[in-house]
Design an enzyme around this catalytic site. Structure first.
Site: not given
Length: 358
Positions: A11, A31, A82, A132-134, A158, A160, A162, A257
């Site tokens: 992204i 980076d 990550e 993220t939406d997660e 991941y 958690a 974020k 998916n």
């Protein structure tokens, strides 16, 4: 100038390319070039004076302090993270270090830098955190999509990590007054995506005649956002978003998916037929991963209402562009899979950690 972290990732690199194509404001690109960071994605900027690449870690406070003092950016756009759930299950420590400690380091460096700016520059400065939406957890089939007010319920290492970074950003705004913006996006797809993620993995495997592994029953649902639309949304949030606010960015494309995989098979049958038969013959169901969230969906009405943004691509137009890009760029895919892009970096910079262009 703006400072972009993680600008060699999927992204971030698309954002850098989009930013420089749309104007002449310079980008300082920091980076660490971990496995998914790929400078070859930015090869077209090699002789672009407006792009300065720095090979470095966001956890390196001295480096970040030095970059801010030297280049004096008007904004930080923080992509570096990550981001692969499977990898976070097997190695969560890396995710905590980059996503939590790295964000903390950036926030502290930004706070020090921002506090020392002249009044006008201090007022204009922004720290935009890309998330993220997660972080919101999982939805049931009939649950409303995630709004910005949804309680955080992360279910993987991941998400958690974020969620923790989101909370730090919020706290630095409310405690110290740092002018922050947070965006929470749905699943991105498009050019230059590392082929461990669903869409590029399926394209690459299908072209090689390999199995197309689908977790569980394949009915996990995600909202899909074309990466170019994500870049345009971030531009709008940076330009006109209200400090301290969160904006959800989604594509209004809830798709299971298995339907994604079948769509890819259909497009490949059309655009690159396989003499051995339809690509759907390669679909293979595999054991589900631990804690696999069932459904994500984004309510993107706030960003449309306040900033007038909505996605330009439908899933049908975006996925066709994506498949075409992968078909037209076999060299990029081969280099990523072989790791040859790391050799390209070594040749380009001769072992140097910093350079002009990319």
């Amino acid at each position: 100038m703006i400072l972009v972290t993680g600008g060699a990732g999927f992204i971030g690199a698309n954002f850098v390319l989009d930013w420089l194509a749309g104007g002449d404001e310079a980008v300082l690109n920091l980076d660490a070039l971990t496995y998914a960071g790929n400078l070859e994605t930015l090869a077209s900027l090699e002789r672009t004076a407006a792009h300065r690449f720095i090979h470095g870690d966001i956890c390196d406070r001295a480096l970040v302090d030095g970059l801010l003092a030297e280049h004096r950016p008007r904004a930080i756009i923080h992509f570096a993270a990550e981001s692969h759930v499977d990898r976070s299950i097997h190695g969560p420590g890396t995710f905590v270090r980059t996503n939590v400690e790295g964000t903390f380091t950036l926030l502290e460096a930004a706070r020090t830098y921002w506090s020392g700016l002249p009044a006008g520059d201090r007022e204009a400065f922004r720290f935009l955190h890309v998330s993220t939406d997660e972080v919101y957890g999982s939805l049931g089939p009939q649950d409303p999509p995630f709004a910005e007010t949804k309680t955080y319920e992360p279910n993987s290492p991941y998400s958690a990590s974020k969620a923790a970074s989101d909370h730090l950003v919020r706290a630095w705004h409310h405690t110290y007054g740092l002018p922050v913006l947070t965006t929470n996006c749905s699943n991105n797809y498009g050019p230059y995506q590392f082929p461990e993620k669903l869409i590029p993995l399926m394209i690459v495997n299908a072209l090689a005649g390999k199995p197309l592994p689908v977790y569980g029953d394949g009915l996990n649902v995600r909202d899909w956002l074309y990466v170019g639309d994500h870049c345009s949304a971030i531009r709008e949030v940076l330009a006109r978003g209200r400090t301290g606010e969160t904006y959800n960015i989604g594509g209004w494309n809830e798709i299971a998916n298995i339907d994604i995989v079948r769509t890819l098979c259909r497009l490949l049958d059309e655009m690159r037929p396989d003499p051995a038969g339809p690509h759907e013959r390669l679909i293979s169901y595999v054991k589900d991963r631990p804690g696999h969230d069932r459904r994500y969906a984004i309510d993107a009405r706030k960003i449309e209402r306040e900033l007038g943004w909505k996605p330009a691509e439908t899933f049908e137009t975006g996925i066709r562009k994506t498949v075409r890009w992968y078909l037209d760029n076999p060299g990029w895919i081969a280099n990523v899979q072989s790791g040859a892009y790391r050799d390209w970096v070594a040749t380009q910079y001769g072992g140097s950690d910093a350079g002009q262009g990319a």
